[in-house]
Design a protein around this motif. Structure first.
Motif, PDB file in Angstrom:
ATOM      1  N   CYS A  95       3.860 -16.102 -45.330  1.00 24.53           N
ATOM      2  CA  CYS A  95       4.316 -17.466 -45.625  1.00 24.53           C
ATOM      3  C   CYS A  95       5.575 -17.842 -44.838  1.00 24.53           C
ATOM      4  O   CYS A  95       6.139 -18.922 -45.040  1.00 24.53           O
ATOM      5  CB  CYS A  95       4.580 -17.631 -47.126  1.00 24.53           C
ATOM      6  SG  CYS A  95       3.106 -17.377 -48.154  1.00 24.53           S
ATOM      7  N   CYS A 100      -7.003 -28.480 -53.643  1.00 27.51           N
ATOM      8  CA  CYS A 100      -6.620 -28.288 -55.037  1.00 27.51           C
ATOM      9  C   CYS A 100      -7.548 -27.305 -55.729  1.00 27.51           C
ATOM     10  O   CYS A 100      -8.627 -26.977 -55.225  1.00 27.51           O
ATOM     11  CB  CYS A 100      -6.664 -29.619 -55.792  1.00 27.51           C
ATOM     12  SG  CYS A 100      -5.684 -30.945 -55.048  1.00 27.51           S
ATOM     13  N   LYS A 159      -3.372 -29.175 -59.723  1.00 29.72           N
ATOM     14  CA  LYS A 159      -2.697 -28.099 -58.995  1.00 29.72           C
ATOM     15  C   LYS A 159      -3.207 -28.072 -57.560  1.00 29.72           C
ATOM     16  O   LYS A 159      -4.356 -27.701 -57.310  1.00 29.72           O
ATOM     17  CB  LYS A 159      -2.932 -26.758 -59.683  1.00 29.72           C
ATOM     18  CG  LYS A 159      -2.297 -26.674 -61.061  1.00 29.72           C
ATOM     19  CD  LYS A 159      -2.499 -25.306 -61.682  1.00 29.72           C
ATOM     20  CE  LYS A 159      -1.817 -25.222 -63.057  1.00 29.72           C
ATOM     21  NZ  LYS A 159      -2.015 -23.897 -63.696  1.00 29.72           N
ATOM     22  N   CYS A 160      -2.321 -28.478 -56.651  1.00 28.21           N
ATOM     23  CA  CYS A 160      -2.704 -28.599 -55.246  1.00 28.21           C
ATOM     24  C   CYS A 160      -1.700 -27.893 -54.345  1.00 28.21           C
ATOM     25  O   CYS A 160      -0.632 -27.457 -54.802  1.00 28.21           O
ATOM     26  CB  CYS A 160      -2.786 -30.079 -54.850  1.00 28.21           C
ATOM     27  SG  CYS A 160      -3.925 -31.049 -55.862  1.00 28.21           S
ATOM     28  N   VAL A 161      -2.044 -27.803 -53.093  1.00 25.27           N
ATOM     29  CA  VAL A 161      -1.157 -27.174 -52.119  1.00 25.27           C
ATOM     30  C   VAL A 161       0.154 -27.933 -52.034  1.00 25.27           C
ATOM     31  O   VAL A 161       0.159 -29.166 -51.940  1.00 25.27           O
ATOM     32  CB  VAL A 161      -1.838 -27.126 -50.729  1.00 25.27           C
ATOM     33  CG1 VAL A 161      -0.817 -26.896 -49.634  1.00 25.27           C
ATOM     34  CG2 VAL A 161      -2.895 -26.038 -50.702  1.00 25.27           C
ATOM     35  N   THR A 162       1.241 -27.199 -52.091  1.00 28.63           N
ATOM     36  CA  THR A 162       2.555 -27.829 -52.009  1.00 28.63           C
ATOM     37  C   THR A 162       3.332 -27.389 -50.782  1.00 28.63           C
ATOM     38  O   THR A 162       4.304 -28.011 -50.411  1.00 28.63           O
ATOM     39  CB  THR A 162       3.398 -27.488 -53.260  1.00 28.63           C
ATOM     40  OG1 THR A 162       3.497 -26.059 -53.397  1.00 28.63           O
ATOM     41  CG2 THR A 162       2.751 -28.058 -54.511  1.00 28.63           C
ATOM     42  N   LYS A 163       2.891 -26.267 -50.177  1.00 33.20           N
ATOM     43  CA  LYS A 163       3.585 -25.803 -48.987  1.00 33.20           C
ATOM     44  C   LYS A 163       2.627 -24.985 -48.131  1.00 33.20           C
ATOM     45  O   LYS A 163       1.646 -24.428 -48.613  1.00 33.20           O
ATOM     46  CB  LYS A 163       4.797 -24.943 -49.355  1.00 33.20           C
ATOM     47  CG  LYS A 163       4.465 -23.681 -50.158  1.00 33.20           C
ATOM     48  CD  LYS A 163       5.721 -22.899 -50.497  1.00 33.20           C
ATOM     49  CE  LYS A 163       5.396 -21.643 -51.315  1.00 33.20           C
ATOM     50  NZ  LYS A 163       6.610 -20.866 -51.634  1.00 33.20           N
ATOM     51  N   ASP A 181      -2.432 -21.644 -46.994  1.00 31.25           N
ATOM     52  CA  ASP A 181      -1.710 -22.661 -47.766  1.00 31.25           C
ATOM     53  C   ASP A 181      -1.860 -22.418 -49.267  1.00 31.25           C
ATOM     54  O   ASP A 181      -0.898 -22.558 -50.035  1.00 31.25           O
ATOM     55  CB  ASP A 181      -2.247 -24.057 -47.437  1.00 31.25           C
ATOM     56  CG  ASP A 181      -1.818 -24.555 -46.072  1.00 31.25           C
ATOM     57  OD1 ASP A 181      -0.870 -23.990 -45.500  1.00 31.25           O
ATOM     58  OD2 ASP A 181      -2.440 -25.514 -45.567  1.00 31.25           O
ATOM     59  N   CYS A 236       0.182 -19.349 -50.342  1.00 30.26           N
ATOM     60  CA  CYS A 236       1.619 -19.634 -50.289  1.00 30.26           C
ATOM     61  C   CYS A 236       2.051 -20.678 -51.308  1.00 30.26           C
ATOM     62  O   CYS A 236       3.246 -20.840 -51.565  1.00 30.26           O
ATOM     63  CB  CYS A 236       2.002 -20.072 -48.874  1.00 30.26           C
ATOM     64  SG  CYS A 236       1.810 -18.770 -47.633  1.00 30.26           S
ATOM     65  N   SER A 237       1.079 -21.385 -51.903  1.00 32.61           N
ATOM     66  CA  SER A 237       1.370 -22.354 -52.962  1.00 32.61           C
ATOM     67  C   SER A 237       1.042 -21.793 -54.335  1.00 32.61           C
ATOM     68  O   SER A 237       1.056 -22.524 -55.335  1.00 32.61           O
ATOM     69  CB  SER A 237       0.573 -23.645 -52.730  1.00 32.61           C
ATOM     70  OG  SER A 237       0.959 -24.280 -51.535  1.00 32.61           O
ATOM     71  N   ASP A 238       0.714 -20.487 -54.380  1.00 35.90           N
ATOM     72  CA  ASP A 238       0.420 -19.804 -55.647  1.00 35.90           C
ATOM     73  C   ASP A 238      -0.803 -20.369 -56.364  1.00 35.90           C
ATOM     74  O   ASP A 238      -0.902 -20.293 -57.595  1.00 35.90           O
ATOM     75  CB  ASP A 238       1.626 -19.842 -56.599  1.00 35.90           C
ATOM     76  CG  ASP A 238       2.832 -19.105 -56.041  1.00 35.90           C
ATOM     77  OD1 ASP A 238       2.631 -18.062 -55.382  1.00 35.90           O
ATOM     78  OD2 ASP A 238       3.967 -19.576 -56.238  1.00 35.90           O
TER      79      ASP A 238
END
Length: 222
Positions: free
Chosen positions: A93, A204, A211-215, A167, A170-172
């Protein structure tokens, strides 16, 4: 304590010791300090640059939805034991991290030639020497079990799948192990297999669209 009580106690202790000795260890509970290179049942093997290359002509390129697939007997995938769920922020990440583990072309060039022979791919056929479990998902850098000559254009359709899974990790949204196993099993369906979907331009969780990709993680290469 009388003799009967002593005998009963001894028998109970013997039964307890025997049961404990014969009970198989829980594969999900590794002892503290156990090396990540020791794979548990069902997991991908840890990378080994000395793993043998399949013999010439023994591998066959498969297909799924019009996309090329590696031969699972020859290219099952392998992972980098130095990349763990606990250190993803400082590895996959982290922007540019894959450059630090990518093997030199002086090595992969020779490996590509051998791998092409394994798959019966001609020298004039266009293709990318590709990591099945990509470097940005903690794939083994130079293990023959994790590399194959993927026919077709460069870049290829698999690159986008790798980026999305990176992604998500890395966005859990999904675990590192989930992403690794999914792309090794079937990269064409990997996004769906880990419970993700792309909707409205966002990646998502299918079970929880909020809950979607944030980073994003390392996008410097596969």
């Amino acid at each position: 304590m009388n003799r009967l009580t002593i005998a009963a106690t001894a028998a109970a202790l013997l039964a307890l010791t025997t049961t404990s000795a014969c009970k198989p260890p829980d594969p999900g509970k590794a002892a503290a300090g156990t090396s990540t290179a020791v794979a548990t049942a069902g997991s991908l093997p840890a990378g080994n640059p000395n793993a043998p290359m399949p013999a010439p002509g023994t591998c066959k390129v498969g297909s799924r939805d019009g996309q090329p697939m590696p031969d699972p007997a020859c290219t099952p995938g392998a992972i980098n034991p130095d990349v763990t769920q606990a250190n993803i922020d400082s590895t996959i990440c982290k922007s540019g991290w894959t450059k630090t583990v990518r093997p030199p072309t002086s090595r992969t060039g020779r490996m590509k030639t051998e791998s092409a022979r394994s798959y019966g791919i001609g020298a004039d056929e266009k293709g990318e020497y590709d990591h099945l479990v990509s470097l940005e998902l903690g794939g083994a850098p130079d293990d023959p079990r994790n590399l194959w000559v993927e026919p077709g254009s460069i870049p290829n359709a698999k690159d986008a799948v790798e980026n999305k899974l990176n992604d998500a990790v890395c966005s859990d949204l999904v675990s590192l192990a989930q992403a690794q196993k999914a792309i090794a099993s079937n990269w064409v369906t990997a996004i769906d297999d880990v419970g993700l979907r792309v909707a409205g331009g966002k990646l998502c969780l299918r079970a929880d669209p909020s809950k979607c990709v944030t980073k994003g993680g390392d996008k410097t290469g596969e």
